[in-house]
Design a protein around this motif. Structure first.
Motif, PDB file in Angstrom:
ATOM      1  N   GLN A 144       0.832  -1.206   0.000  1.00 29.13           N
ATOM      2  CA  GLN A 144       0.000   0.000   0.000  1.00 29.13           C
ATOM      3  C   GLN A 144       0.867   1.257   0.000  1.00 29.13           C
ATOM      4  OE1 GLN A 144      -2.582  -0.283   3.380  1.00 29.13           O
ATOM      5  NE2 GLN A 144      -3.596  -2.150   2.651  1.00 29.13           N
ATOM      6  N   THR A 145       1.964   1.209   0.756  1.00 27.44           N
ATOM      7  CA  THR A 145       2.868   2.356   0.836  1.00 27.44           C
ATOM      8  C   THR A 145       3.467   2.672  -0.528  1.00 27.44           C
ATOM      9  OG1 THR A 145       3.418   1.836   3.140  1.00 27.44           O
ATOM     10  CG2 THR A 145       4.963   3.228   1.937  1.00 27.44           C
ATOM     11  N   ILE A 146       3.902   1.616  -1.222  1.00 26.20           N
ATOM     12  CA  ILE A 146       4.472   1.806  -2.557  1.00 26.20           C
ATOM     13  C   ILE A 146       3.427   2.360  -3.516  1.00 26.20           C
ATOM     14  CG2 ILE A 146       5.479   0.608  -4.533  1.00 26.20           C
ATOM     15  CD1 ILE A 146       6.754  -1.343  -2.577  1.00 26.20           C
ATOM     16  N   ALA A 147       2.212   1.814  -3.454  1.00 30.73           N
ATOM     17  CA  ALA A 147       1.150   2.250  -4.358  1.00 30.73           C
ATOM     18  C   ALA A 147       0.791   3.719  -4.140  1.00 30.73           C
ATOM     19  CB  ALA A 147      -0.089   1.373  -4.179  1.00 30.73           C
ATOM     20  N   ARG A 148       0.880   4.185  -2.917  1.00 29.89           N
ATOM     21  CA  ARG A 148       0.529   5.567  -2.604  1.00 29.89           C
ATOM     22  C   ARG A 148       1.706   6.529  -2.735  1.00 29.89           C
ATOM     23  NH1 ARG A 148      -2.575   4.013   3.023  1.00 29.89           N
ATOM     24  NH2 ARG A 148      -4.424   3.041   2.101  1.00 29.89           N
ATOM     25  N   GLY A 149       2.878   5.969  -3.004  1.00 27.95           N
ATOM     26  CA  GLY A 149       4.069   6.807  -3.117  1.00 27.95           C
ATOM     27  C   GLY A 149       4.527   7.377  -1.791  1.00 27.95           C
ATOM     28  N   GLN A 150       4.199   6.699  -0.713  1.00 25.99           N
ATOM     29  CA  GLN A 150       4.569   7.161   0.614  1.00 25.99           C
ATOM     30  C   GLN A 150       5.799   6.419   1.132  1.00 25.99           C
ATOM     31  OE1 GLN A 150       0.929   6.310   2.708  1.00 25.99           O
ATOM     32  NE2 GLN A 150      -0.016   8.267   2.148  1.00 25.99           N
ATOM     33  N   ARG A 151       6.346   6.930   2.213  1.00 23.61           N
ATOM     34  CA  ARG A 151       7.514   6.298   2.816  1.00 23.61           C
ATOM     35  C   ARG A 151       7.054   5.326   3.898  1.00 23.61           C
ATOM     36  NH1 ARG A 151      12.695   7.440   2.070  1.00 23.61           N
ATOM     37  NH2 ARG A 151      14.221   6.655   3.587  1.00 23.61           N
ATOM     38  N   PHE A 152       7.704   4.167   3.937  1.00 28.11           N
ATOM     39  CA  PHE A 152       7.313   3.127   4.875  1.00 28.11           C
ATOM     40  C   PHE A 152       7.889   3.416   6.261  1.00 28.11           C
ATOM     41  CE2 PHE A 152       8.352  -0.946   6.965  1.00 28.11           C
ATOM     42  CZ  PHE A 152       7.068  -1.441   7.130  1.00 28.11           C
ATOM     43  N   ASP A 153       7.009   3.499   7.259  1.00 26.62           N
ATOM     44  CA  ASP A 153       7.457   3.669   8.637  1.00 26.62           C
ATOM     45  C   ASP A 153       7.820   2.309   9.221  1.00 26.62           C
ATOM     46  OD1 ASP A 153       7.041   6.414   8.675  1.00 26.62           O
ATOM     47  OD2 ASP A 153       4.911   6.154   9.168  1.00 26.62           O
ATOM     48  N   SER A 154       8.607   2.329  10.268  1.00 23.80           N
ATOM     49  CA  SER A 154       9.032   1.076  10.892  1.00 23.80           C
ATOM     50  C   SER A 154       7.865   0.410  11.611  1.00 23.80           C
ATOM     51  CB  SER A 154      10.171   1.336  11.885  1.00 23.80           C
ATOM     52  OG  SER A 154       9.731   2.181  12.928  1.00 23.80           O
ATOM     53  N   VAL A 155       7.949  -0.903  11.721  1.00 23.83           N
ATOM     54  CA  VAL A 155       6.959  -1.705  12.434  1.00 23.83           C
ATOM     55  C   VAL A 155       7.688  -2.470  13.527  1.00 23.83           C
ATOM     56  CG1 VAL A 155       5.356  -3.640  12.263  1.00 23.83           C
ATOM     57  CG2 VAL A 155       5.439  -1.932  10.446  1.00 23.83           C
ATOM     58  N   ARG A 156       7.097  -2.498  14.724  1.00 27.37           N
ATOM     59  CA  ARG A 156       7.726  -3.189  15.845  1.00 27.37           C
ATOM     60  C   ARG A 156       6.718  -4.120  16.495  1.00 27.37           C
ATOM     61  NH1 ARG A 156      11.268  -0.194  20.547  1.00 27.37           N
ATOM     62  NH2 ARG A 156      12.024  -2.082  21.599  1.00 27.37           N
ATOM     63  N   PHE A 157       7.157  -5.333  16.825  1.00 28.60           N
ATOM     64  CA  PHE A 157       6.261  -6.277  17.484  1.00 28.60           C
ATOM     65  C   PHE A 157       7.069  -7.290  18.303  1.00 28.60           C
ATOM     66  CE2 PHE A 157       7.251  -7.823  13.251  1.00 28.60           C
ATOM     67  CZ  PHE A 157       7.572  -9.160  13.452  1.00 28.60           C
TER      68      PHE A 157
END
Length: 366
Positions: A144-157
């Motif tokens: 989704q991030t790529i499709a919207r041209g946005q930057r991917f934020d980190s994910v933590r779990f």
């Protein structure tokens, strides 16, 4: 990193310094540190090209280039040593959700080899189903991030895993995006750290905050939370539950006659009797002093009275240490969708005192 890979990388760097355009060595296309090195080499190449265009006749210092090549080689070696000796598990994942690199520390932490995790993590059940769902959601977010041209934020779990020999452990994982010089997302960088001891300590702190120190049953604060949860659930699902108050008969006499240590021992023994005679879904805790509270989900008045009578008999027939015989009075109240939680507790409390006034060692419904 194998010796073969190291040689391939060094040969690639040498070729670049010699002005050639060799193909990328296998396995490095998604490595962020490697891409950073390539960027630095590009700056060097531009510097050399500019120097050759000048009319001063100056030439780039060969010793400087040799020193720079040595520094790059040492940097690569340092990078390799850091990765291979890191205690954390470092990995890279492509945009298809496949591992492209896993550090050797994975074997030290899990017992699984790099090859087993890289190529067979599904077959060996390296991740629990809950973690696989998190990873699927993460990759969906990446797309989704790529499709919207946005930057991917980190994910933590956090996740629980099992080593190859079946021992449970916990890891804290951070996934961040890896970008190239054109700021295009190329994959994910994962860092997983063993937090088993931290989780154990955290759970112990929670347990202590919810546990009565003397009896090791739930304390009043935790019982109040559980009562609130059960009350909300009953209203949401139109279900029934029961509350029982229990008070030890003549407990002041026990303390006065045998001492407070004997009284504490009685409460400890009584707690064991109570825990041994509840259902898996029931909850019991110390309300205060010699008073205890039961929460019985999905239980009507008939079932609650039968349960209370069973508990009363278990206590009356149990051989305690000193004194050897005690009894208890119990008050029962049932919630059936009407009234507040405070009203319910008041009815159970009134029923318990009614049992005491009626002669003790009995169960009353409020």
């Amino acid at each position: 990193m194998s010796t073969e890979n190291s040689h391939a990388l060094i040969a690639y760097l040498n070729a670049l310094l010699d002005g050639k355009k060799p193909p990328l060595p296998a396995g490095y296309a998604d490595d962020p540190d490697f891409l950073l090195l390539i960027g630095k080499l590009g700056h060097i190449e531009a510097f050399v090209s500019e120097a050759q265009k000048t009319d001063t006749g100056d030439i780039c210092d060969l010793d400087e280039l040799i020193a720079l090549k040595k520094k790059l080689k040492e940097s690569e070696e340092h990078h390799r040593l850091l990765i291979e000796n890191a205690s954390d598990i470092i990995s890279t994942i492509n945009l298809d959700g496949e591992f492209t690199y896993i550090s050797p520390s994975v074997e030290r932490m899990t017992g699984y080899t790099v090859d087993e995790v890289t190529h067979h993590f599904l077959e060996i059940n390296y991740f629990l189903p809950e973690t696989l769902k998190v990873m699927e959601r993460t990759m969906a977010l990446v797309r989704q991030t790529i499709a919207r041209g946005q930057r991917f934020d980190s994910v933590r779990f956090e996740q629980m895993q099992y080593t190859k020999n079946g021992q449970a452990f916990w890891t804290d994982t951070v996934l961040t995006g890896v970008y190239d010089d054109q700021d295009q997302l190329k994959g994910l960088l994962g860092v997983s750290r063993d937090i088993t001891e931290q989780v154990r300590l955290r759970e112990e702190i929670i347990r202590l905050s919810q546990t009565d120190k003397l009896t090791q049953l739930y304390n009043r604060s935790r019982i109040e939370d559980l009562l609130e949860d059960e009350y909300k659930w009953a209203n949401r699902t139109d279900s029934t539950f029961a509350v029982i108050f229990l008070d030890v008969d003549h407990f002041k006499w026990v303390n006065d006659r045998f001492g407070h240590q004997a009284g504490d021992l009685i409460l400890n023994e009584l707690s064991t009797v109570l825990l041994d005679n509840i259902r898996q879904t029931d909850r019991v805790g110390r309300w205060g002093g010699e008073e205890f509270v039961f929460i019985l989900p999905d239980t009507d008045a008939t079932g609650a009275l039968l349960f209370g009578e069973k508990i009363r008999l278990k206590i009356a027939r149990h051989p305690f240490t000193n004194p050897t015989h005690i009894t208890a009075s119990l008050g029962v109240a049932v919630y059936q969708g009407r009234g507040t939680l405070i009203d319910l507790l008041a009815r159970a409390d009134d029923a318990m005192y009614a049992a005491k006034k009626a002669g003790r060692n009995q169960v009353q419904l409020g």
